[in-house]
Design a protein around this motif. Sequence first.
Motif, PDB file in Angstrom:
ATOM      1  N   PRO A 237      26.975  33.943  42.817  1.00  0.00           N
ATOM      2  CA  PRO A 237      28.209  34.396  43.477  1.00  0.00           C
ATOM      3  C   PRO A 237      28.211  35.903  43.684  1.00  0.00           C
ATOM      4  CG  PRO A 237      28.618  33.863  41.180  1.00  0.00           C
ATOM      5  CD  PRO A 237      27.227  33.418  41.471  1.00  0.00           C
ATOM      6  N   HIS A 239      30.031  39.443  43.703  1.00  0.00           N
ATOM      7  CA  HIS A 239      31.159  40.084  43.014  1.00  0.00           C
ATOM      8  C   HIS A 239      31.898  39.098  42.107  1.00  0.00           C
ATOM      9  CE1 HIS A 239      30.623  43.771  45.164  1.00  0.00           C
ATOM     10  NE2 HIS A 239      30.810  43.206  46.330  1.00  0.00           N
ATOM     11  N   ASN A 241      32.714  36.126  42.714  1.00  0.00           N
ATOM     12  CA  ASN A 241      33.505  35.130  43.428  1.00  0.00           C
ATOM     13  C   ASN A 241      32.607  34.008  43.928  1.00  0.00           C
ATOM     14  OD1 ASN A 241      35.830  36.722  43.160  1.00  0.00           O
ATOM     15  ND2 ASN A 241      35.361  37.849  45.038  1.00  0.00           N
ATOM     16  N   THR A 245      35.025  27.427  47.471  1.00  0.00           N
ATOM     17  CA  THR A 245      36.025  26.959  46.508  1.00  0.00           C
ATOM     18  C   THR A 245      36.659  25.642  46.929  1.00  0.00           C
ATOM     19  OG1 THR A 245      37.664  28.356  47.599  1.00  0.00           O
ATOM     20  CG2 THR A 245      36.576  29.252  45.641  1.00  0.00           C
ATOM     21  N   ASP A 370      34.028  32.143  50.648  1.00  0.00           N
ATOM     22  CA  ASP A 370      34.395  33.487  50.193  1.00  0.00           C
ATOM     23  C   ASP A 370      34.308  34.499  51.326  1.00  0.00           C
ATOM     24  OD1 ASP A 370      34.834  35.646  48.184  1.00  0.00           O
ATOM     25  OD2 ASP A 370      32.757  36.132  48.702  1.00  0.00           O
ATOM     26  N   GLU A 371      35.318  35.381  51.389  1.00  0.00           N
ATOM     27  CA  GLU A 371      35.402  36.362  52.477  1.00  0.00           C
ATOM     28  C   GLU A 371      34.198  37.298  52.497  1.00  0.00           C
ATOM     29  OE1 GLU A 371      37.705  35.655  50.282  1.00  0.00           O
ATOM     30  OE2 GLU A 371      39.710  35.532  51.150  1.00  0.00           O
ATOM     31  N   SER A 373      31.184  36.985  51.136  1.00  0.00           N
ATOM     32  CA  SER A 373      29.931  36.286  51.417  1.00  0.00           C
ATOM     33  C   SER A 373      29.766  36.033  52.912  1.00  0.00           C
ATOM     34  CB  SER A 373      29.889  34.958  50.655  1.00  0.00           C
ATOM     35  OG  SER A 373      28.698  34.259  50.934  1.00  0.00           O
ATOM     36  N   THR A 429      39.875  25.592  43.903  1.00  0.00           N
ATOM     37  CA  THR A 429      40.786  26.696  44.216  1.00  0.00           C
ATOM     38  C   THR A 429      41.735  26.946  43.049  1.00  0.00           C
ATOM     39  OG1 THR A 429      42.370  25.175  45.269  1.00  0.00           O
ATOM     40  CG2 THR A 429      40.689  26.196  46.673  1.00  0.00           C
ATOM     41  N   THR A 430      42.267  28.148  43.014  1.00  0.00           N
ATOM     42  CA  THR A 430      43.251  28.521  41.999  1.00  0.00           C
ATOM     43  C   THR A 430      44.529  28.964  42.690  1.00  0.00           C
ATOM     44  OG1 THR A 430      42.387  30.787  41.960  1.00  0.00           O
ATOM     45  CG2 THR A 430      41.484  29.236  40.346  1.00  0.00           C
TER      46      THR A 430
END
Length: 850
Positions: A237, A239, A241, A245, A370-371, A373, A429-430
């Motif tokens: 991943p 950073h 992240n 997700t 992820d943004e 990525s 997701t969270t």
Amino acid sequence: MRVPLSWLREHAPVPADATAEDVLAALVTVGLEEEDVHRPADHLKGPVVVGQVLSKEPETHSNGKTVNWCTVRVVPEGQEQTLTGEGIDPSGVQGVICGAHNFEVGDKVVVTLPGAVLPGDFRISARRTYGHTSAGMIASVRELGIGEDHDGILVLSTLGLDPELGTDALELLGLHDEAAEINVTPDRGYAFSIRGVAREYCHAVHEPFTDPAGTVAPRVPAPTADGFPVAVEDDAPIHGNPGCTRFVARTVTGIDASAPTPPWMSARLRLAGIRSISLPVDVSNYVMLELGQPLHFYDLGTLTGGIGVRRAAPGETLTTLDGKRRTLDPEDLLITDGSGPIGLAGVMGGAATEVSDATVDVLVEAARFDEVSIARTTRRHRLPSEASKRFERGVDPQIAPVAAQRAVELLMELAGGTAGPGVTDVDATTAPAPIELPWDHPSRRTGVEYTAEQVVATLTELGAQVEATDDGWRVVPPSWRPDLVEKEDLVEEIARLVGYDAIPSRLPVAPPGRGLTAEQQARKRVADALAAAGLTEVLAYPFVAQADNELWGAPEPGVPVPSVKLANPISEAQGMLRVSLLPGLLEVLRRNTSRGFRDLALYEVGRVFRPGEQLGSASIPPLGARPDPAVLEELEAGLPAQPRHLAAVLAGKDAAEGPWTAPRAFDWQDALDTARLAAEVLGVELTVRQGTHQAFHPGRTAVLATADGTPLGYAGELHPQLVAAQDLPERTVAMELNLSSLTAAESGVVQARPISGYPAATQDVALVVDASVPAAELRAALEEGAGELLEDVRVFDVYQGPGIEEGRKSVAFALRFRAPDRTLTADEASAAREAAVAVAAERHGAVLRG
């Protein structure tokens, strides 16, 4: 983002008579920038109607071209034509020439009648051609401005249409619709959808919003154990992240991928700026524009095993939909199956699993990536797409199953497919983190006294969950707003939705007794004086090559010149910060000369950068905390000295050619006078002596200093070799002063000399001295010896030649004497002159020329 108004009206209360300008005016009030208005009908005017081909007679002409002489009926049989105009047959049957051959008798087509205007200001009229009078035209999609196909005319049955004859074709094809285009900032990715824009429009007009996702959500089936197998394995991943997700997968079987896209859908896509390609692709794009969730369809028959999501392995390759074979990076997030990579996640699918007209079964993917990525992959491969544009800005993690269901339903409705029973939903997701918002924080930040009811109502309207606490509110942002992460973000939303016009405009009151500092005032006086003298101020880039610093930073060649190297230069040729203003100033001179300007006098005031023994700091302190004094001192010590300099360059003549002027070419004295003017404005006595500098002419260089000997700079004519090498005008002159040192020497007061009412006594003197003695030093000796009666002394002649010994020269001075309280006698003037000559003789061995 282009927003077709007909589409927006399905989800927002846009009045039927509202124009795109009206919609943009409303959206501007909630912070969305207007970009443009798109109206196809502005370039396409009727009469353009539905017609039916009654006859088709091929004719081959002498040029070898075969055309069809056709008759078309443009009103229902038995009715009279209600349209009038030159070339329109009242019977409703038109004769037209058509060069296309992809239609048959009985087909319904689009007919442009005389009086119509097509894109490109192509006006239709009855005209004689190929032996017939053609009163109209059977149109192709390109001629209508709705596509690129020009190989044949538009047969309406290929779109699944069977309209009545005489129907307005512009209305049928959705060409009377219009679109409002907005600029979407990076923090508001939700506005890249009709759903998001409709929500913002409702905010603007203070009307309740009905979420289109809410009408589909009740029909979304729960995940099942027999869903299509999907494995997300992101072991690298970025950073911290995870790259993916959420991944929703649905299957639709038995579709007709070659079925036509309905005109209403293709018209909306076209107006939104997306080309209609095929029904499956159009469905995926339509749902993306409607809900903001990018989708990807796979040909289920080409997949091997299940779907995997992972990072690329070193050396892996993928052929994307654009036909290019790409070498993948280990940071790239991939979609894979048993055969290997089949797509760049969130960017572009692979060619091997592309949906074609032969596709029968499809797999629908709706995922959240992820943004960071996606942004890195897009830029790494230079592959921007509508999908990546949305993923980079953040996609609602809860919309994926709804978007998949919407796509499945459209495929069932339009392509005749059947939804598979299995439903896959890999969900990691969270929930958004709650934000604590103190009671008074919005008012303290904006200056507007918001009531508690306003705050709660605004945040609730935004889609947030608001719960009162002892100190304020606990706010859970909506899932589609990943940009809301702290209380200041909430304050911005409150201010935006309540209205920026509610924020009071109060100009700050300047504290008394403040203004320009003494140094700033001095710089301003110097700049004003040079501008008043006819020079033009310019600003040059402070980036230069090291060779420039070595040339201008030291008077002698071969002397090391410490320089500050840029970590990220514009180009390797300009990788250093300047130690002199003249390289940039000469570049400006050269550029203007190349554009035809011949007479130029330019100056610049700016900083130069001279590093000391320490440059930079061993470590950079972390953010979020004030460094201690020792760290600040170290940082300060690592900064290079940045004195301000003043420089000027002059080339050409001092005035424009004219019948009443005699222009004079600039010479070294003009450069020296420019430096003297700057010093005179500040009341600083400038001493001048002959010197040398590697960039200046060997015999025409002046070294400038203050009266106490503080060095200030150089003035004179540039070296001829430098002028030739840098393609500068001949005899270019220049000067540069350390303005910081000059202003430090400023007396603060420029004392005006009193004007005497008594006449002056003038005397001339010619002194013979060694040729090496500068005239300025000889002049200084005369001033010292003449005493208080001397008002002015100037050089008016320098002579070397017959009558003067070799190695010596004659310098002639004009001396003006004046007393403030009496008329001088000839004896008094002569005595002062003799005293001046005596000092010159003692100091420089000067003798009177016989």
